[in-house]
Design an enzyme around this catalytic site. Structure first.
Site, PDB file in Angstrom:
ATOM      1  N   ASP A  87      -9.067   4.759   1.781  1.00  0.00           N
ATOM      2  CA  ASP A  87      -8.736   5.059   3.170  1.00  0.00           C
ATOM      3  C   ASP A  87      -7.268   5.459   3.318  1.00  0.00           C
ATOM      4  OD1 ASP A  87      -7.339   2.160   4.300  1.00  0.00           O
ATOM      5  OD2 ASP A  87      -8.511   2.103   2.464  1.00  0.00           O
TER       6      ASP A  87
ATOM      7  N   HIS B 273     -10.854  -0.084   6.118  1.00  0.00           N
ATOM      8  CA  HIS B 273     -10.421  -0.279   4.727  1.00  0.00           C
ATOM      9  C   HIS B 273     -11.561  -0.029   3.743  1.00  0.00           C
ATOM     10  CE1 HIS B 273      -6.642  -1.106   3.023  1.00  0.00           C
ATOM     11  NE2 HIS B 273      -6.699  -2.411   2.856  1.00  0.00           N
TER      12      HIS B 273
ATOM     13  N   ASN C 142      -6.451  -5.556  -2.659  1.00  0.00           N
ATOM     14  CA  ASN C 142      -5.124  -5.631  -3.276  1.00  0.00           C
ATOM     15  C   ASN C 142      -5.154  -5.850  -4.785  1.00  0.00           C
ATOM     16  OD1 ASN C 142      -4.355  -5.368  -0.634  1.00  0.00           O
ATOM     17  ND2 ASN C 142      -3.267  -7.310  -0.507  1.00  0.00           N
TER      18      ASN C 142
ATOM     19  N   ASN D   1      -2.210  -0.473  -0.833  1.00  0.00           N
ATOM     20  CA  ASN D   1      -2.137  -1.602  -1.761  1.00  0.00           C
ATOM     21  C   ASN D   1      -3.153  -1.531  -2.895  1.00  0.00           C
ATOM     22  OD1 ASN D   1       0.060  -2.817  -0.552  1.00  0.00           O
ATOM     23  ND2 ASN D   1      -1.184  -4.060   0.811  1.00  0.00           N
TER      24      ASN D   1
END
Length: 199
Positions: free
Chosen positions: A104, A32, A79, A125
């Protein structure tokens, strides 16, 4: 690509490059955090420093593609990336079209890139929050492949928060360089060339 190593950059910020990830040592080297990893590589090439804490993140300034660029790592966790990106855009009055987002992509193998001029969040997200809070999907972006889940039942959060393997890292190393080169082309206004060379 030619990377200039000027420490002080004159004039107002004309472009923002935001690399997405999660802050904290426990997230270093995870899938991530591919966006953070591209910014780290860009800083190496440019001799830039990213130490200034502002816009709910960590920032640095550099000259890239003949423009004054703000480098931004949101510190809001993935997020809520849009909180940081929107604040920086608002402060410098930089529109989405000049705000490059690097993040990513589990749908691409490790080491592969996908450059896009604009588009949907693609289920990511961080990108979803940026589009939601800014009200625009006109952001250029570089997606960095991190590989698909090993099997369909594997928990997605566990997968994106897992570390890259040594084999993945070999593939990723060149991708980080390519993402830096693609970023420079985008800032120079040559997104089509970036897409042709690196997609």
């Amino acid at each position: 690509m030619f990377f200039s190593k000027r420490q002080t950059v004159p004039g107002p910020v004309e472009f923002i490059i935001a690399g997405l990830g999660n802050p904290g040592r426990e997230y270093e080297g995870t899938r991530h955090n591919a966006g953070f990893m591209v910014l780290d590589r860009l800083c190496e090439k440019l001799g830039a420093d990213m130490r200034r804490v502002r816009f709910k993140g960590v920032t640095g300034d550099c000259e890239l593609g003949g423009r004054h660029v703000l480098l931004l790592k949101p510190g809001t966790f993935m997020n809520l990336s849009g909180q940081s990106v929107r604040e920086a855009m608002g402060f410098y009055k930089v529109p989405p079209e000049r705000t490059l987002i690097i993040f990513d992509d589990i749908n691409l193998p490790p080491g592969k890139l996908r450059v896009r001029r604009k588009g949907s969040d693609g289920g990511h997200n961080g990108m979803k929050n940026i589009i939601y809070l800014s009200g625009s999907d006109q952001f250029p972006r570089i997606k960095v492949g991190v590989g698909q889940k090993p099997h369909p039942d594997f928990n997605l959060a566990d997968w994106v928060l897992s570390k890259f393997t040594s084999a993945d890292m070999k593939e990723l190393d060149q991708a980080l360089d390519n993402a830096c080169a693609a970023a420079e082309l985008i800032i120079r206004g040559d997104t089509d060339r970036a897409m042709n060379l690196y997609n």
